[in-house]
Motif scaffolding. Structure first.
Motif, mmCIF file in Angstrom:
data_model
loop_
_atom_site.group_PDB
_atom_site.id
_atom_site.type_symbol
_atom_site.label_atom_id
_atom_site.label_comp_id
_atom_site.label_asym_id
_atom_site.label_seq_id
_atom_site.Cartn_x
_atom_site.Cartn_y
_atom_site.Cartn_z
ATOM 1 N N SER A 1 9.182 -18.566 4.361
ATOM 2 C CA SER A 1 9.456 -17.225 4.862
ATOM 3 C C SER A 1 9.137 -16.240 3.737
ATOM 4 O O SER A 1 9.616 -16.399 2.611
ATOM 5 N N LEU A 2 8.287 -15.263 4.031
ATOM 6 C CA LEU A 2 7.830 -14.321 3.016
ATOM 7 C C LEU A 2 8.180 -12.905 3.439
ATOM 8 O O LEU A 2 7.856 -12.483 4.545
ATOM 9 N N SER A 3 8.840 -12.193 2.556
ATOM 10 C CA SER A 3 9.201 -10.805 2.818
ATOM 11 C C SER A 3 8.818 -9.966 1.610
ATOM 12 O O SER A 3 9.254 -10.253 0.484
ATOM 13 N N VAL A 4 7.981 -8.957 1.827
ATOM 14 C CA VAL A 4 7.514 -8.081 0.752
ATOM 15 C C VAL A 4 7.847 -6.642 1.120
ATOM 16 O O VAL A 4 7.482 -6.174 2.204
ATOM 17 N N GLN A 5 8.504 -5.970 0.243
ATOM 18 C CA GLN A 5 8.797 -4.544 0.412
ATOM 19 C C GLN A 5 8.395 -3.823 -0.868
ATOM 20 O O GLN A 5 9.080 -3.891 -1.884
ATOM 21 N N ALA A 6 7.252 -3.188 -0.824
ATOM 22 C CA ALA A 6 6.719 -2.492 -1.999
ATOM 23 C C ALA A 6 5.758 -1.421 -1.518
ATOM 24 O O ALA A 6 5.575 -1.218 -0.297
ATOM 25 N N ASP A 7 5.131 -0.724 -2.464
ATOM 26 C CA ASP A 7 4.136 0.262 -2.049
ATOM 27 C C ASP A 7 2.950 -0.459 -1.432
ATOM 28 O O ASP A 7 2.748 -1.664 -1.637
ATOM 29 N N TRP B 1 6.225 0.564 8.071
ATOM 30 C CA TRP B 1 6.231 1.561 6.992
ATOM 31 C C TRP B 1 7.667 2.004 6.710
ATOM 32 O O TRP B 1 8.467 2.171 7.614
ATOM 33 N N SER B 2 7.961 2.171 5.428
ATOM 34 C CA SER B 2 9.274 2.652 5.016
ATOM 35 C C SER B 2 9.048 3.883 4.140
ATOM 36 O O SER B 2 8.674 3.769 2.960
ATOM 37 N N GLY B 3 9.233 5.052 4.737
ATOM 38 C CA GLY B 3 8.930 6.286 3.996
ATOM 39 C C GLY B 3 7.424 6.524 3.967
ATOM 40 O O GLY B 3 6.656 6.009 4.789
ATOM 41 N N ASP B 4 6.973 7.252 2.968
ATOM 42 C CA ASP B 4 5.566 7.590 2.893
ATOM 43 C C ASP B 4 4.762 6.597 2.071
ATOM 44 O O ASP B 4 3.542 6.506 2.203
ATOM 45 N N LYS B 5 5.424 5.826 1.198
ATOM 46 C CA LYS B 5 4.682 4.981 0.277
ATOM 47 C C LYS B 5 4.947 3.486 0.456
ATOM 48 O O LYS B 5 4.122 2.663 0.082
ATOM 49 N N LEU C 1 6.607 -6.058 4.711
ATOM 50 C CA LEU C 1 5.956 -7.195 5.371
ATOM 51 C C LEU C 1 6.957 -8.326 5.502
ATOM 52 O O LEU C 1 7.534 -8.793 4.517
ATOM 53 N N ASP C 2 7.190 -8.773 6.726
ATOM 54 C CA ASP C 2 8.028 -9.946 7.005
ATOM 55 C C ASP C 2 7.174 -10.959 7.752
ATOM 56 O O ASP C 2 6.635 -10.652 8.833
ATOM 57 N N SER C 3 7.047 -12.167 7.204
ATOM 58 C CA SER C 3 6.152 -13.151 7.816
ATOM 59 C C SER C 3 6.732 -14.554 7.709
ATOM 60 O O SER C 3 7.564 -14.849 6.842
ATOM 61 N N GLN C 4 6.263 -15.404 8.597
ATOM 62 C CA GLN C 4 6.593 -16.825 8.593
ATOM 63 C C GLN C 4 5.282 -17.586 8.410
ATOM 64 O O GLN C 4 4.308 -17.338 9.121
#
Length: 297
Positions: free
Chosen positions: A222-228, A255-259, A263-266
Motif C-alpha cells: 500500500s503506497l500513499s504519497v502526499q507531497a508537492d 489535489w490538496s490546496g494549490d501545490k 496519491l493513494d494506491s494499492q
C-alpha cells in the motif's frame, strides 16, 4: 465254439493283456493331457510375463531418456563421446562443480554462467561498486576463472557467491528475489523514496493478491504519497525506473490546496517460488483392465 472261461486259459490271458494295455494307454493319455495343459498354462503365463516386462523396459527406457535430456539441458555433465547419451561410466566421472561452463553451449548453465553473467545490458545496472569485486590495482577480479580453476568445494562456493555478487547476475535477485522478504521490499521502496527526496511516515505491506503467472508469488503493498506535484511525480517516475517491478493495481489522485498532490494506491511486488526438477512416478500395468481397476479405487 464255447467261450473259454478258464482263468488259466489262453483266451483269458489275452483279454487280461488287452485290458492292461488299455489302462496303460489311458494313463499315458491322461498324463500327456495334464502335461500339455500345464505347458499351455505356463506358455500363456510366460507370454504375458514377457509382454509385461517389455512394458517395464519401455517405461525405464523412457525415464532414462528424460533424465538424459534433463542432464543435457541443464548442463550437469559433458557428453565426452558426443553420442547424445550419457553412459554409466560418464555419469560416474561427472562432477558438475568441476565442469567448465564454457564447454556446454546451449545449456541452461552456459546461458546463466556465461551469457547472462557477461551481458553488458545487465552489467550496466549491476552492483560494480563493491570493493570486493576489484583487486588492489583497481582491476575487476575474474571470479569465473577462479571458479573454473579450483576443485576445492569451499573455494568454489565462495567464488560462485562472488561471481553472482560482482557480475551481471547480481541484477537477477535484485529484480526478482527468490523469497518473500518483506523487510528487503520495504528497504527497496525506502531507497526509491530517498532518491526522490521524499520521506514517508510509514511503509508496510498490505492486502492479499495472488499472481496468475506460474512460478511467481506476490507481496501486496500500500503506497500513499502526499507531497508537492513535482515530488509525487518524481516518486512515481523512480518506481517506474526501479529494477524491481512494482505493479500498481489501483490508484487515487487528489489535489490538496494549490501545490500538494495526494496519491493513494494499492500495488504488488513479485518474487519467485521454489522450483526445481520434479520427479514423477509412473505405474506400469499388465493389462488395461488392471489399469482401469486401479483407477476406479
Amino acid at each position: 465254439m464255447a467261450e473259454d472261461k478258464n482263468p488259466n486259459g489262453p483266451a483269458f490271458t489275452k483279454r487280461l493283456k488287452i485290458s492292461k494295455t488299455q489302462q496303460q494307454t489311458l494313463l499315458i493319455t491322461m498324463i500327456t493331457a495334464i502335461i500339455l495343459g500345464v505347458c499351455l498354462v505356463l506358455g500363456i503365463y510366460f507370454v504375458k510375463y514377457i509382454k509385461f516386462n517389455n512394458k517395464v523396459i519401455a517405461a525405464k527406457d523412457s525415464a532414462i531418456v528424460d533424465y538424459e535430456k534433463t542432464i543435457k539441458n541443464i548442463g550437469l555433465c559433458k557428453d565426452t563421446n558426443n553420442d547424445g547419451k550419457f553412459s554409466e561410466d560418464e555419469l560416474k566421472k561427472c562432477n558438475p562443480d568441476a565442469l567448465d561452463s564454457s564447454v556446454l553451449p546451449g545449456t541452461l548453465r552456459y546461458n546463466v554462467m556465461v551469457n547472462m553473467a557477461e551481458n553488458p545490458d545487465l552489467e550496466s545496472v549491476a552492483r560494480e561498486s563493491l570493493s570486493d569485486c576489484y583487486d588492489t590495482n583497481g582491476e575487476k577480479i575474474d571470479w569465473q576463472k577462479l571458479f573454473d580453476e579450483t576443485e576445492d568445494d569451499e573455494e568454489q562456493a565462495k567464488y560462485l557467491s562472488m561471481l553472482k555478487m560482482c557480475s551481471a547476475l547480481r541484477v537477477i535477485p535484485d529484480a526478482l528475489p527468490a523469497q518473500a522478504n518483506e523487510e528487503a521490499l520495504m528497504a527497496s521502496l525506502n531507497q526509491i523514496f530517498i532518491i526522490s527526496g521524499w520521506e514517508p511516515e510509514a511503509i508496510s505491506p498490505s492486502g492479499d493478491v495472488k499472481s496468475d503467472t506460474e512460478g511467481l508469488s506476490t507481496i501486496p503493498i500500500s503506497l500513499s504519497v502526499q507531497a508537492d506535484s513535482a515530488t509525487t511525480m518524481r516518486v512515481l517516475d523512480n518506481i517506474e525506473k526501479s529494477i524491481r517491478t512494482f505493479e500498481l493495481q489501483t490508484a487515487t489522485i487528489s489535489w490538496s490546496g494549490d501545490k500538494f498532490l495526494a496519491l493513494d494506491s494499492q500495488g504488488t511486488a513479485y518474487y519467485t517460488e521454489d522450483s526445481g526438477v520434479a520427479e514423477s512416478n509412473y505405474t506400469v500395468y499388465a493389462t488395461d483392465a488392471a489399469k482401469k481397476k486401479a483407477g476406479s479405487k
